[in-house]
Design a protein around this motif. Structure first.
Motif, PDB file in Angstrom:
ATOM      1  N   CYS A 145       6.513   5.920  -1.361  1.00 35.56           N
ATOM      2  CA  CYS A 145       5.980   6.721  -2.459  1.00 35.56           C
ATOM      3  C   CYS A 145       5.985   5.980  -3.792  1.00 35.56           C
ATOM      4  CB  CYS A 145       6.753   8.034  -2.593  1.00 35.56           C
ATOM      5  SG  CYS A 145       8.553   7.835  -2.678  1.00 35.56           S
ATOM      6  N   GLN A 146       6.648   4.828  -3.878  1.00 37.78           N
ATOM      7  CA  GLN A 146       6.695   4.141  -5.164  1.00 37.78           C
ATOM      8  C   GLN A 146       6.863   2.639  -4.971  1.00 37.78           C
ATOM      9  OE1 GLN A 146       9.797   5.412  -7.907  1.00 37.78           O
ATOM     10  NE2 GLN A 146       8.353   5.204  -9.586  1.00 37.78           N
ATOM     11  N   VAL A 147       6.055   1.882  -5.735  1.00 40.35           N
ATOM     12  CA  VAL A 147       6.202   0.434  -5.841  1.00 40.35           C
ATOM     13  C   VAL A 147       6.116   0.098  -7.319  1.00 40.35           C
ATOM     14  CG1 VAL A 147       5.297  -1.835  -5.224  1.00 40.35           C
ATOM     15  CG2 VAL A 147       5.137   0.055  -3.576  1.00 40.35           C
ATOM     16  N   LEU A 148       7.216  -0.408  -7.883  1.00 43.09           N
ATOM     17  CA  LEU A 148       7.235  -0.813  -9.290  1.00 43.09           C
ATOM     18  C   LEU A 148       7.141  -2.326  -9.383  1.00 43.09           C
ATOM     19  CD1 LEU A 148      10.025   1.546 -10.700  1.00 43.09           C
ATOM     20  CD2 LEU A 148       7.547   1.817 -10.866  1.00 43.09           C
ATOM     21  N   ASN A 149       6.506  -2.797 -10.456  1.00 44.43           N
ATOM     22  CA  ASN A 149       6.192  -4.216 -10.627  1.00 44.43           C
ATOM     23  C   ASN A 149       5.273  -4.692  -9.508  1.00 44.43           C
ATOM     24  OD1 ASN A 149       6.215  -6.768 -11.775  1.00 44.43           O
ATOM     25  ND2 ASN A 149       8.106  -7.402 -10.753  1.00 44.43           N
ATOM     26  N   PRO A 150       4.146  -3.983  -9.299  1.00 44.03           N
ATOM     27  CA  PRO A 150       3.275  -4.276  -8.148  1.00 44.03           C
ATOM     28  C   PRO A 150       2.352  -5.469  -8.403  1.00 44.03           C
ATOM     29  CG  PRO A 150       2.370  -2.452  -9.400  1.00 44.03           C
ATOM     30  CD  PRO A 150       3.653  -2.847 -10.096  1.00 44.03           C
TER      31      PRO A 150
ATOM     32  N   LYS B 203       0.848  -1.188   0.000  1.00 43.23           N
ATOM     33  CA  LYS B 203       0.000   0.000   0.000  1.00 43.23           C
ATOM     34  C   LYS B 203       0.884   1.238   0.000  1.00 43.23           C
ATOM     35  CE  LYS B 203      -4.058   2.051   0.311  1.00 43.23           C
ATOM     36  NZ  LYS B 203      -5.083   1.908  -0.737  1.00 43.23           N
ATOM     37  N   GLN B 204       0.902   1.964  -1.122  1.00 46.99           N
ATOM     38  CA  GLN B 204       1.675   3.195  -1.179  1.00 46.99           C
ATOM     39  C   GLN B 204       1.000   4.280  -0.357  1.00 46.99           C
ATOM     40  OE1 GLN B 204       2.624   2.436  -5.855  1.00 46.99           O
ATOM     41  NE2 GLN B 204       3.058   4.486  -5.099  1.00 46.99           N
ATOM     42  N   PHE B 205       1.821   5.185   0.191  1.00 48.00           N
ATOM     43  CA  PHE B 205       1.278   6.324   0.933  1.00 48.00           C
ATOM     44  C   PHE B 205       2.320   7.421   0.940  1.00 48.00           C
ATOM     45  CE2 PHE B 205       3.751   3.980   3.982  1.00 48.00           C
ATOM     46  CZ  PHE B 205       4.302   4.918   4.837  1.00 48.00           C
ATOM     47  N   THR B 206       1.880   8.641   0.990  1.00 43.34           N
ATOM     48  CA  THR B 206       2.782   9.777   1.187  1.00 43.34           C
ATOM     49  C   THR B 206       2.109  10.749   2.147  1.00 43.34           C
ATOM     50  OG1 THR B 206       1.946  11.151  -0.655  1.00 43.34           O
ATOM     51  CG2 THR B 206       3.649   9.539  -1.178  1.00 43.34           C
ATOM     52  N   ASN B 207       2.905  11.318   3.036  1.00 50.23           N
ATOM     53  CA  ASN B 207       2.390  12.368   3.912  1.00 50.23           C
ATOM     54  C   ASN B 207       3.489  13.385   4.149  1.00 50.23           C
ATOM     55  OD1 ASN B 207       3.992  11.439   6.152  1.00 50.23           O
ATOM     56  ND2 ASN B 207       2.472   9.833   6.516  1.00 50.23           N
TER      57      ASN B 207
END
Length: 291
Positions: free
Chosen positions: A209-214, A199-203
């Protein structure tokens, strides 16, 4: 005297360009990073196309990456006599970069420290070794942030059991020792959601902030970008500072944590009094390439 208050850049923002910053006639830069890594976006790859296939949005108080590749930095950067920022193009072709640097001329308090940022990479990390996030810092100051990127070189394993360790002021054992990678970057329990995916998240101050090949959790060749900014909780040091992170994960049937050989790169942000120790030589273009 004055302070840089914000910067915006766009155009080519990949690893072929190195950004450096010098304060007050320094010979050695206080900031030296690949451009994309400085903005916590190491996986960006906009060669030959205005649209980046690996674009990620990052919403934080200090770094913001906005559609489409609007790179923003809000770390305050004081100087007393002058400031110099350079970009080095290491590629064989011209790179077009758009930028705006906003600054104010003003008095700088005597106790104001200088902004620093440094890049390091272990690609891959040697078996059983820790990735060194920062070392060689001498003097007094405060640590304010980590941006880290991990590329998995395996499958079927959770990769984030490494402890982040802060050794300061002559420590034999770390003054600060974390409980795991995802914990340090503000998450918990593998960054997973109920569906078994990351689960990506930014605060404001932390994020994945990034997941590649999810393709779901624990898959091969996945890549991750994350950040932790110590704005509300800076880490102060008086004499020296070293920071490491273990590369540990589930292996051997999820029965125990074992060392990994993943690709890890990091950029760190801190303030300290000058002069500072010169940095390690920047790796060459081939080493920095995202393969």
């Amino acid at each position: 005297s004055g302070a840089i208050q914000s910067m915006w850049m766009s155009g080519y923002v990949g690893r072929d360009v190195i950004i450096r910053m010098y304060w007050d006639d320094q010979e050695n830069p206080s900031v030296e990073c690949p451009l994309s890594d400085f903005f916590a976006a190491a996986w960006t790859s906009n060669d030959g196309d205005i649209f980046d296939p690996n674009f990620m949005q990052l919403n934080s108080a200090m770094i913001a990456v906005n559609p489409n590749r609007g790179m923003n930095c809000f770390w305050p950067m004081p100087f007393r006599k002058n400031a110099r920022i350079t970009l080095e193009n290491r590629s064989e072709v011209a790179r077009i970069i758009y930028y705006q640097v906003n600054y104010a001329l003003m008095d700088v308090p005597e106790d104001a420290a200088y902004f620093h940022a440094q890049f390091r990479a272990s690609t891959p990390l040697k078996q059983g070794e820790d990735h060194v996030i920062l070392d060689g810092v001498r003097g007094h100051g405060h640590y304010v942030g980590t941006a880290m990127h991990v590329g998995l070189n395996g499958t079927g394993n959770w990769w984030g059991e490494g402890e982040v360790k802060f050794f300061m002021d002559g420590d034999e054992h770390p003054t600060i020792c974390g409980t795991g990678t995802e914990d340090y970057f503000g998450g918990a329990w593998n960054f997973e959601d109920p569906k078994g995916t990351y689960k990506q998240f930014t605060n404001l101050y932390a994020g994945l902030c990034q997941v590649l090949n999810p393709q779901g959790a624990l898959k091969a060749n996945q890549r991750f970008g994350m950040y932790r900014f110590h704005v509300c909780d800076p880490i102060y040091f008086e004499k020296d500072l070293k920071i490491t992170i273990q590369a540990l994960g589930w292996r051997n049937g999820f029965k125990r944590f074992l060392p990994l050989r993943d690709d890890i790169s990091s950029v760190v942000y801190w303030y300290q009094a000058e002069p500072h120790n010169p940095y390690q030589p920047m790796p060459d273009r081939d080493f920095l390439e995202n393969i």
